[in-house]
Design an enzyme around this catalytic site. Structure first.
Site, PDB file in Angstrom:
ATOM      1  N   GLY A   9      52.534 -55.415  19.076  1.00 49.65           N
ATOM      2  CA  GLY A   9      52.050 -56.531  18.256  1.00 49.65           C
ATOM      3  C   GLY A   9      53.253 -57.230  17.672  1.00 49.65           C
ATOM      4  N   ALA A  11      53.673 -60.551  16.796  1.00 52.30           N
ATOM      5  CA  ALA A  11      53.534 -61.854  16.125  1.00 52.30           C
ATOM      6  C   ALA A  11      54.475 -61.824  14.915  1.00 52.30           C
ATOM      7  CB  ALA A  11      52.085 -62.077  15.736  1.00 52.30           C
ATOM      8  N   ALA A  76      44.227 -57.506  12.216  1.00 56.15           N
ATOM      9  CA  ALA A  76      43.400 -56.479  11.571  1.00 56.15           C
ATOM     10  C   ALA A  76      41.969 -56.555  12.097  1.00 56.15           C
ATOM     11  CB  ALA A  76      43.427 -56.666  10.059  1.00 56.15           C
ATOM     12  N   LYS A 182      47.871 -50.831  -1.312  1.00 53.88           N
ATOM     13  CA  LYS A 182      48.199 -52.213  -0.916  1.00 53.88           C
ATOM     14  C   LYS A 182      47.079 -53.165  -1.355  1.00 53.88           C
ATOM     15  CE  LYS A 182      49.656 -55.953   1.097  1.00 53.88           C
ATOM     16  NZ  LYS A 182      49.336 -56.434   2.421  1.00 53.88           N
ATOM     17  N   GLU A 189      47.819 -59.098  -7.750  1.00 50.84           N
ATOM     18  CA  GLU A 189      48.474 -60.373  -7.432  1.00 50.84           C
ATOM     19  C   GLU A 189      47.534 -61.555  -7.750  1.00 50.84           C
ATOM     20  OE1 GLU A 189      50.033 -60.476  -3.344  1.00 50.84           O
ATOM     21  OE2 GLU A 189      49.021 -62.396  -3.098  1.00 50.84           O
TER      22      GLU A 189
END
Ligand code: NDP
Length: 476
Positions: A9, A11, A76, A182, A189
């Site tokens: 992966g 990207a 995901a 996370k 945040e």
């Protein structure tokens, strides 16, 4: 050729993490569904380290040192499941699969359990810091088998952000613990961004100052307790001038905040755990309100507010009040977020060390801030602190700030400036410290309409009042 770790992966995130690994001296096998990404990475950055390009998962398995380590950085959701399934077909017991994508921690728990049956050790790793962090040092939150972590630690800790020589990466806990932390990071945040936005809105409504002038206020704040990446970028956004019109950039941006969904996950999870994360929830809701443009349009011409703008006599005193209100509200939002980890430890049998989490959030990630040192110190003083607000440092900040906080929320409310973050944080604070809450009345209501029973202040047991019939209370 052989490689110490494989990345599938490539990207934005996988590409940058692969380069970060190679720059730290690890040999990295490169795989991607579409071969162009492999070739492009080697062509553009092949000189940064040792890359071993491969064109199939079989080939990937063949070139990796044992136990094999494969970092999955694909989209995901179902794509991650598909890739993990394919990997399981080419790996052997003892090998380690690392999902560094934005998985929901429940998916990580499921995947970990499924791979365990095949003897494959699965890690769910939260990676924060976006594109830039992935290349130059993210904050990394690994969850999985503690013993398997030994095989990952040298790599993950090397590529993580470093603060004062300490890597922003540490073992978090089993199965979904890393992705859980996370998720909480992202929820916090949201809250932090909302609170900063409310401070800006209040200052702008009350003071006759431009965004650039207000940027100076935030810049001053950034040299104190509030010093953080989010305040720093707030200064940059407020100073930015739109090239096309010459107007302040914030005034040409459509005021509808978007979201990708991790705030939603945090709040959903908090609801399930029964942890009040009102600061995070209000932040998610506030983005929702902002996006309901049709309703806002109609409300504007219909629903009245107070006349005039907030009136402020002493400009500097007001700015200081807003700073204190922001800090106090922020303490509450962080306390609520850390409370989710305490609760998850109970629910899932984890042992997330909240002080260690504060430590690895000091660099690399979006909420990196000076303040996280205070949080780490709080948990150093008392590892199982029930709420951050009870630590002496935080209690003192609330003692110092609470009057300003009340003045700010009062002024905002009286003058019609929405401050859902500030006011809900204050309501949480007052609820927590109240002698008595009207929850007693709610218990009475529940008992009356549903015989749900209540407990008494003067003796143990569960009771049902005699709402009908003879009026006698009975013990249930
Ligand atoms: P994307 O989420 O855009 O995913 C693209 C990558 O997934 C490509 O390599 C693509 O391969 C691969 N892919 C998609 N579907 C499949 C499939 N069915 N089978 C095999 N490979 C597939 O990439 P990002 O780099 O933006 O993010 C990677 C992960 O990291 C995601 O989970 C993301 O949520 C997470 N993340 C992203 C951050 C960011 O700032 N962007 C920050 C932190 C985490 P192909 O080239 O063949 O299309």
């Amino acid at each position: 050729p052989s490689a110490q770790i494989g990345v599938t992966g490539l990207a934005t995130m996988g590409h940058n993490l692969a380069r970060n690994l190679a720059r730290h001296g690890f040999s990295v096998a490169l795989h991607n569904r579409t071969q162009e990404r492999v070739d492009a990475l080697v062509a553009q950055h092949g000189d940064e380290g040792t890359f071993v390009p491969v064109s199939s998962l079989e080939e990937l398995a063949a070139v990796l040192e044992r136990p094999r380590r494969v970092l999955v950085m694909v989209k995901a959701g179902p794509a991650t499941d598909a890739v993990i399934d394919d990997l399981a077909g080419v790996l052997e017991p003892g090998d380690i699969v690392i999902d560094g994508g934005n998985a929901h921690f429940a998916d990580t728990r499921r995947r970990e359990a499924a791979l365990k049956e095949k003897g494959i050790r699965f890690f769910g790793v939260g990676v924060s810091g976006g594109e830039e962090g992935a290349l130059n040092g993210p904050s990394i939150m690994p969850g999985g088998d503690r013993e398997a972590y030994q095989a990952l630690a040298p790599m993950l800790e090397a590529i993580a952000a470093q603060v004062g020589g300490t890597p922003c990466c540490t073992y978090i806990g089993p199965d979904g613990a890393g992705h859980f932390v996370k998720m909480v990071h992202n929820g916090i945040e949201y809250a932090d961004m909302q609170l900063i936005a409310e401070a800006y809105d209040l200052l702008r409504s009350a003071l006759d100052e431009t965004p650039a002038q207000l940027a100076d206020v935030f810049e001053t704040w950034n040299s104190g307790d509030l010093e953080s990446f989010l305040i720093e970028i707030t200064v940059r956004v407020l100073r930015h001038v739109d090239g096309a019109t010459g107007r302040p950039f914030v005034d040409v941006v459509v005021d509808e905040a978007e979201q990708k969904g991790t705030g939603l996950w945090t709040v959903q999870t908090a609801l399930e755990l029964g942890v009040p994360v009102s600061g995070i929830a209000e932040a998610v809701f506030a983005r929702g309100v902002s996006s309901h443009s049709g309703q806002r349009e109609r409300a504007r011409g219909l629903l009245p507010g107070p006349a005039g703008r907030p009136h402020v006599d002493d400009r500097d005193a007001f700015v200081e009040d807003v700073r204190k209100a922001l800090y106090a509200s922020k303490l509450v939002a962080y306390a609520q977020g850390f409370d989710m980890m305490r609760s998850a430890n109970e629910r899932y049998g984890w042992d997330i060390d909240r002080g260690a989490v504060a430590t690895i959030w000091r660099g690399g990630c979006i909420i990196r801030a000076r303040f996280l040192d205070r949080i780490r110190e709080a948990y150093d003083r008392e590892r199982e602190l029930p709420s951050l607000l009870f630590d002496a440092y935080f209690t003192q900040a609330l003692v110092d700030g609470q009057e300003a906080w009340r003045r700010v929320v009062s002024l905002a409310t009286a003058s019609g400036v929405p401050v859902p973050g500030f006011s809900s944080a204050l309501a949480y604070y007052d609820a927590l410290r109240a002698d008595r809450l009207p929850a007693a009345l709610i218990q009475g209501q529940r008992d009356l309409f549903g015989a749900h029973t209540y407990r008494r202040v003067d003796r143990p047991g569960s009771f049902h009042a005699g709402w009908s019939g003879d009026g006698q209370e009975e013990e249930r």
